[in-house]
Motif scaffolding. Structure first.
Motif, short mmCIF file in Angstrom:
data_model
loop_
_atom_site.label_atom_id
_atom_site.label_comp_id
_atom_site.label_asym_id
_atom_site.label_seq_id
_atom_site.Cartn_x
_atom_site.Cartn_y
_atom_site.Cartn_z
N ILE A 196 -10.30 -111.28 15.39
CA ILE A 196 -9.57 -110.06 15.05
C ILE A 196 -9.28 -109.26 16.32
CG2 ILE A 196 -9.73 -107.82 13.89
CD1 ILE A 196 -11.37 -109.22 11.72
N ILE A 197 -10.30 -109.15 17.18
CA ILE A 197 -10.13 -108.37 18.41
C ILE A 197 -9.04 -109.01 19.28
CG2 ILE A 197 -11.27 -107.62 20.54
CD1 ILE A 197 -13.89 -107.54 18.81
N ILE A 198 -9.15 -110.32 19.48
CA ILE A 198 -8.17 -111.01 20.33
C ILE A 198 -6.78 -110.96 19.68
CG2 ILE A 198 -7.48 -113.27 21.25
CD1 ILE A 198 -10.43 -113.85 21.72
N GLY A 199 -6.74 -111.18 18.36
CA GLY A 199 -5.45 -111.16 17.65
C GLY A 199 -4.77 -109.82 17.77
N MET A 200 -5.54 -108.74 17.59
CA MET A 200 -4.95 -107.40 17.69
C MET A 200 -4.53 -107.11 19.13
SD MET A 200 -4.40 -106.07 14.87
CE MET A 200 -3.87 -104.40 15.24
N ALA A 201 -5.33 -107.59 20.08
CA ALA A 201 -4.97 -107.37 21.48
C ALA A 201 -3.63 -108.05 21.79
CB ALA A 201 -6.06 -107.91 22.40
N ILE A 202 -3.46 -109.28 21.28
CA ILE A 202 -2.20 -110.00 21.51
C ILE A 202 -1.05 -109.27 20.80
CG2 ILE A 202 -0.96 -112.15 21.00
CD1 ILE A 202 -3.59 -113.62 21.47
N ALA A 203 -1.31 -108.79 19.58
CA ALA A 203 -0.27 -108.05 18.85
C ALA A 203 0.14 -106.81 19.64
CB ALA A 203 -0.77 -107.67 17.46
N LEU A 204 -0.82 -106.12 20.22
CA LEU A 204 -0.52 -104.91 20.98
C LEU A 204 0.28 -105.24 22.24
CD1 LEU A 204 -3.84 -102.91 20.59
CD2 LEU A 204 -1.58 -102.26 19.75
N ILE A 205 -0.06 -106.37 22.86
CA ILE A 205 0.70 -106.78 24.05
C ILE A 205 2.13 -107.08 23.66
CG2 ILE A 205 0.98 -108.67 25.72
CD1 ILE A 205 -2.13 -108.78 25.81
N MET A 206 2.29 -107.81 22.53
CA MET A 206 3.65 -108.17 22.10
C MET A 206 4.44 -106.95 21.67
SD MET A 206 3.38 -111.86 20.21
CE MET A 206 2.17 -111.46 18.97
N LEU A 207 3.73 -105.91 21.23
CA LEU A 207 4.39 -104.69 20.80
C LEU A 207 5.03 -103.94 21.97
CD1 LEU A 207 4.74 -102.72 18.31
CD2 LEU A 207 2.68 -101.58 19.12
N ARG A 208 4.46 -104.13 23.17
CA ARG A 208 4.92 -103.35 24.33
C ARG A 208 6.43 -103.47 24.54
NH1 ARG A 208 1.31 -99.72 25.38
NH2 ARG A 208 2.58 -99.21 27.18
N THR A 209 6.88 -104.70 24.71
CA THR A 209 8.31 -104.89 24.94
C THR A 209 8.78 -106.15 24.23
OG1 THR A 209 7.95 -106.22 26.90
CG2 THR A 209 8.27 -103.87 27.27
N ARG A 210 10.07 -106.19 24.01
CA ARG A 210 10.67 -107.34 23.34
C ARG A 210 10.48 -108.61 24.16
NH1 ARG A 210 13.76 -108.66 19.14
NH2 ARG A 210 13.14 -106.71 18.20
N TRP A 211 10.60 -108.48 25.49
CA TRP A 211 10.50 -109.71 26.28
C TRP A 211 9.07 -110.22 26.33
CZ3 TRP A 211 7.44 -109.70 30.58
CH2 TRP A 211 7.23 -108.48 31.23
N LEU A 212 8.10 -109.31 26.23
CA LEU A 212 6.72 -109.80 26.13
C LEU A 212 6.51 -110.54 24.82
CD1 LEU A 212 4.37 -107.05 27.60
CD2 LEU A 212 4.40 -109.48 28.17
N GLU A 213 7.11 -110.00 23.74
CA GLU A 213 6.99 -110.67 22.45
C GLU A 213 7.61 -112.06 22.54
OE1 GLU A 213 8.70 -108.56 19.14
OE2 GLU A 213 8.57 -110.34 17.87
N ARG A 214 8.81 -112.13 23.16
CA ARG A 214 9.48 -113.42 23.27
C ARG A 214 8.69 -114.37 24.16
NH1 ARG A 214 15.53 -111.50 23.95
NH2 ARG A 214 15.92 -110.87 21.82
N GLY A 215 8.00 -113.82 25.15
CA GLY A 215 7.26 -114.66 26.08
C GLY A 215 5.94 -115.13 25.52
N VAL A 216 5.29 -114.27 24.74
CA VAL A 216 3.93 -114.57 24.29
C VAL A 216 3.93 -115.36 22.98
CG1 VAL A 216 1.74 -113.55 23.54
CG2 VAL A 216 2.94 -112.59 25.51
N MET A 217 4.85 -114.99 22.06
CA MET A 217 4.81 -115.59 20.73
C MET A 217 4.84 -117.13 20.73
SD MET A 217 4.28 -114.87 17.64
CE MET A 217 4.80 -113.45 16.71
N PRO A 218 5.72 -117.75 21.56
CA PRO A 218 5.70 -119.23 21.55
C PRO A 218 4.34 -119.80 21.90
CG PRO A 218 7.62 -118.40 22.72
CD PRO A 218 6.74 -117.21 22.44
#
Lengths: 317, 274
Positions: free
Chosen positions: A124-146
């Motif tokens: 949960i902690i890691i998942g939320m941390a990743i979600a928060l990182i992806m929330l920062r910017t669209r390009w982070l979401e595009r970069g991290v999600m794959p």
């Protein structure tokens, strides 16, 4: 998604009728009804199982009135009688063992639960941390999600030995890496994914209106996160947590098998399947124990759900 | 908190223009050459066809959009500074209350963000609940209230920090006519009690006339101000709605709106809600 409907569009709810399930005369009868349904379901499964077995026995392993063979064997080794399985719970694990099988399974469930739960929390902690990182910017979401998605396509069987090997090499003063921690990490690996994906959706769920409101009130990024985005994400996280709970149990069992950890359900599964031919009921008992652990874990999430969502409109639940 | 003294206008808008997607094929000119000065305590309505940029203009004043040209001063300050100083209260067509908070906690949210302590917040929220006649509903959840009650909570929330300036974007647009008239009466009373300056976006001519000191009539494509009509109705009460001056003002506004060129694309709301 009901949770995104603007508040004013929802019909006013009679406060006396909302929040039912917590109190009132109907709560007890609903509980009783639910219990009857659960027991009825178990009995129905046992009856169907027994009926299929009886049918196979009567026809000699074919579909009734045909010569088509059944796709499975109904003999006592493949499908031990229901009563054999039930009674097996009360017998010793093996002859001469002072502890009966139920004790062994309960201890194994507790052991596996600890790994799964630790893994679940870290997930949960890691998942939320990743979600928060992806929330920062669209390009982070595009970069991290794959990468998040790719991570889930790596077979657990391939990953588990690597995690165990890495774990064994960790040398920190005053801390010794335990085998079960590797198993917990494997459970984490399955847990963080639904949390990250649904968490991101939940964090992004506030309407532009709500975000404008926070902005108008000069809310800081932190305040917007804790007072708006996080509470808005809760309804999205609950189903993710249910997925994660069951996945963490599966991850822990597979991890135990891969890591060769003793004491959990994974070890019992391996041991008992090795001796399956001489004692088939025993393996069924462990499988029932594993299923029960998953059910109990999800029940724990359901209680959390009721607590967290007790003040939300019913449509959102 | 009201920081404006009597000599500084609450809002000064000079030569403001707004172009969305500038330089791209879908470029839209939402506003051109907007000049408007609003005195402290004044009630101003923005009225005009869909797509005339009235919501955009309100959002520019509230620092939710940055104009592509021109200058805006709010209480003599940059809108951004005014926003950071909590000079604004905002209410929208949708109440937009937070489901997970009680009615009181919703009203207290702006105060929490201003770091008021709990006792002070509670005193203030019960005052505001009295003001909007919802004193018994503080402990309930927003979704347990009717639409009109939710809208009153949203207005109480907008008023929480006693902002000198209220920005309201069709706050009664989703209400039925009876509730709407009652809410208009309450808004008039609340504004009289708080002395707030109000920018009020609406589609309804009688609503604009009933509430406002001046009605700003806008036209679409490009969005601009075509007329500013003063309304001399004196103190508002239920009799005002029967007053010949009321009907005369409605006619004046209607004619001003008719004189405004029709929007190029009817029914499109894409610009003023963007």
């Amino acid at each position: 998604m009901a949770t995104t409907a603007p508040t004013f569009l929802q019909k006013p709810v009679d406060p006396a009728r909302s929040n039912s399930g917590r109190s009132g005369p109907s709560a007890l009868s609903r509980f009783a009804r639910r219990t009857v349904f659960i027991i009825g379901g178990i009995v129905a499964v046992a009856l169907i199982y027994t009926a299929v077995k009886a049918m196979g026995h009567a026809t000699g392993g074919t579909w009734p009135f045909t010569s088509m063979p059944l796709p499975f064997s109904t003999d006592d080794v493949t499908m031990p009688p229901v009563m054999d399985i039930v009674l097996r719970f009360g017998q010793p694990q093996r002859t001469g063992d002072p502890k009966n099988l139920t004790m062994w399974i309960l201890e194994a469930m507790l052991f596996t639960f600890r790994e799964a739960f630790v893994g679940f929390i870290i997930g949960i902690i890691i998942g939320m941390a990743i979600a928060l990182i992806m929330l920062r910017t669209r390009w982070l979401e595009r970069g991290v999600m794959p990468w998040v998605i790719v991570s889930q396509t790596v077979p657990l069987i391939a990953l588990a030995p690597v995690v165990v090997a890495f774990g064994n090499q960790i040398k920190v003063p005053l801390f010794s890496w335990q085998q079960w921690m590797s198993v917990a990490l494997i459970a984490t690996y399955l847990t963080f994914f639904p949390v990250a994906v649904n968490g991101l959706r939940g964090l992004k769920s506030p309407t532009p209106l709500a975000l404008d409101f926070m902005r108008t009130n000069a809310a800081s990024g932190n305040a917007t996160l804790w007072k708006l985005r996080m509470p808005a994400a809760v309804p999205f996280l609950i189903p993710a947590l249910k997925l994660a709970a069951t996945a963490s149990v599966v991850g822990a069992i597979v991890g135990e098998i891969s890591a060769g950890v003793r004491g959990g359900l994974g070890r019992l599964l391996i041991d008992y399947s090795a001796q399956y031919l001489s004692d088939p009921s025993r393996l069924y008992c462990v499988v029932i124990g594993a299923a029960l652990l998953g059910v109990l874990f999800v029940a724990l999430i359901n209680v959390t759900d009721l607590l967290l969502m007790r003040n939300r409109p019913r449509e959102a639940r | 908190m009201t920081t404006a003294d009597t000599t500084t206008p609450a809002i000064e808008i000079q030569g403001v223009g707004m172009v969305f997607n500038g330089g791209r094929p879908n470029e839209v000119t939402a506003l051109t050459d907007i000049d408007l000065t609003v005195q402290a305590g004044e009630f101003i309505s923005l009225i005009g066809p869909s797509g005339c940029g009235k919501s955009t203009l309100m959002r520019i004043v509230g620092d939710l959009e940055t104009p592509t040209s021109g200058a805006v001063r709010v209480n003599g300050k940059d809108p951004r500074q005014a926003r950071l100083d909590h000079d604004y209260g905002m209410a929208f067509q949708q109440a937009g209350l937070f489901d997970w908070r009680t009615v009181s906690a919703n009203i207290e949210l702006p105060l929490e963000l201003m770091k008021w302590n709990k006792a002070r917040r509670q005193t203030r929220s019960s005052e505001l609940l009295d003001l909007v006649h919802l004193a018994d509903f503080g402990a309930m959840r927003p979704w347990e209230l009717s639409g009109g009650m939710q809208q009153r909570v949203a207005i109480a929330r907008a008023l929480a920090a006693s902002p000198g300036l209220l920005l309201m974007d069709e706050p009664f647009g989703a209400l039925d006519e009876m509730t709407r008239e009652r809410m208009q009466g309450e808004l008039v009373r609340i504004c009289a009690e708080t002395g707030a300056t109000v920018i009020f976006v609406t589609h309804s001519i009688p609503e604009a006339v009933y509430l406002s000191d001046r009605v700003v009539v806008m036209s679409a494509r490009p969005g601009q101000i075509t007329d500013v009509i003063p309304v001399a109705l004196g103190e508002r009460n239920e009799d005002t709605r029967e007053d010949p001056t009321f009907f005369a003002s409605i006619t004046t506004v209607r004619e001003a709106l008719r004189g405004a060129p029709a929007p190029a694309v009817t029914g499109s709301n894409s610009v003023d809600i963007s």
